[in-house]
Design a protein around this motif. Structure first.
Motif, PDB file in Angstrom:
ATOM      1  N   ARG A 257       0.843  -1.210   0.000  1.00  0.00           N
ATOM      2  CA  ARG A 257       0.000   0.000   0.000  1.00  0.00           C
ATOM      3  C   ARG A 257       0.872   1.251   0.000  1.00  0.00           C
ATOM      4  N   GLN A 258       1.919   1.248   0.832  1.00  0.00           N
ATOM      5  CA  GLN A 258       2.827   2.388   0.874  1.00  0.00           C
ATOM      6  C   GLN A 258       3.502   2.605  -0.473  1.00  0.00           C
ATOM      7  N   ARG A 259       3.885   1.517  -1.128  1.00  0.00           N
ATOM      8  CA  ARG A 259       4.519   1.630  -2.438  1.00  0.00           C
ATOM      9  C   ARG A 259       3.557   2.237  -3.452  1.00  0.00           C
ATOM     10  N   ALA A 260       2.300   1.799  -3.432  1.00  0.00           N
ATOM     11  CA  ALA A 260       1.299   2.332  -4.369  1.00  0.00           C
ATOM     12  C   ALA A 260       1.068   3.823  -4.124  1.00  0.00           C
ATOM     13  N   GLU A 261       0.939   4.214  -2.852  1.00  0.00           N
ATOM     14  CA  GLU A 261       0.718   5.631  -2.516  1.00  0.00           C
ATOM     15  C   GLU A 261       1.924   6.481  -2.908  1.00  0.00           C
ATOM     16  N   THR A 262       3.120   5.985  -2.635  1.00  0.00           N
ATOM     17  CA  THR A 262       4.337   6.727  -2.951  1.00  0.00           C
ATOM     18  C   THR A 262       4.527   6.822  -4.460  1.00  0.00           C
ATOM     19  N   SER A 263       4.158   5.774  -5.178  1.00  0.00           N
ATOM     20  CA  SER A 263       4.244   5.806  -6.648  1.00  0.00           C
ATOM     21  C   SER A 263       3.297   6.852  -7.228  1.00  0.00           C
ATOM     22  N   LYS A 264       2.119   7.017  -6.617  1.00  0.00           N
ATOM     23  CA  LYS A 264       1.176   8.057  -7.069  1.00  0.00           C
ATOM     24  C   LYS A 264       1.781   9.437  -6.872  1.00  0.00           C
ATOM     25  N   ILE A 265       2.425   9.643  -5.727  1.00  0.00           N
ATOM     26  CA  ILE A 265       3.079  10.929  -5.454  1.00  0.00           C
ATOM     27  C   ILE A 265       4.163  11.186  -6.494  1.00  0.00           C
TER      28      ILE A 265
ATOM     29  N   ALA B   9       2.287  17.569  -4.732  1.00  0.00           N
ATOM     30  CA  ALA B   9       1.865  16.354  -4.019  1.00  0.00           C
ATOM     31  C   ALA B   9       1.963  16.626  -2.527  1.00  0.00           C
TER      32      ALA B   9
ATOM     33  N   SER C 283      -1.051  19.151  -2.133  1.00  0.00           N
ATOM     34  CA  SER C 283      -1.760  18.744  -3.348  1.00  0.00           C
ATOM     35  C   SER C 283      -2.990  19.641  -3.499  1.00  0.00           C
TER      36      SER C 283
ATOM     37  N   GLN D 258       2.632  12.244  -9.744  1.00  0.00           N
ATOM     38  CA  GLN D 258       2.172  13.635  -9.691  1.00  0.00           C
ATOM     39  C   GLN D 258       3.347  14.590  -9.882  1.00  0.00           C
TER      40      GLN D 258
END
Length: 155
Positions: A67-75, A108, A124, A78
């Motif tokens: 989950r952390q990887r997915a959130e950080t990848s979104k940042i 972000a 953001s 951006q």
């Protein structure tokens, strides 16, 4: 704050944000690799419950890191969409906004980061302050936390 070269600061701040996110992703990946090693090396002992508890704990940590990887990848995505050389005339992604309370970089949500001994908040557009500032120009006043706030400059 008038002695700041906003163009240079904005580039340096964008670079710092990208480096910070890159380091976060590296740490997350290293933690995931360690968990995978632990998962592979987990041997079934004679006490089956102990084995199952250990596997469950590893699984929970793995899900957290994913989950952390997915959130950080979104940042990161951006931030990569921002052209730090662009001078913004209104508040949009990539804008450096100067308010009486300080500097805000729209990109972000990363919180306060210090670059060249200058505090600046990475926000953001979906944050409460970002929503209040969205599409506004220098000289306009926004309502934030029941206060009128003048936008001094948008760069």
């Amino acid at each position: 704050m008038s002695t700041i070269n906003y163009a240079e600061f904005k580039k340096a701040y964008n670079t710092h944000c990208l480096e910070t996110v890159g380091k976060r992703l590296t740490t997350i990946e290293e933690n995931l690799d360690s968990l995978m090693d632990a998962k592979r090396n987990e041997t079934k002992s004679s006490a089956g419950d102990k084995y199952e508890t250990g596997r469950a704990m590893i699984q929970n940590e793995e899900e957290l890191y994913k989950r952390q990887r997915a959130e950080t990848s979104k940042i990161l995505d951006q931030l990569l969409r921002i052209d730090p050389d662009k001078v913004c005339n209104y508040v949009e992604p990539g804008a450096l906004v100067i308010l009486p309370s300080g500097l805000f970089y729209v990109g972000a949500g990363m919180g306060k980061l210090v670059v060249n001994k200058i505090d600046c908040f990475a926000i953001s557009l979906s944050s409460p302050i970002g929503q209040a500032l969205k599409a506004k120009k220098a000289g306009e006043t926004i309502k934030f936390q029941e206060q009128d706030v003048l936008i001094l400059k948008v760069y």
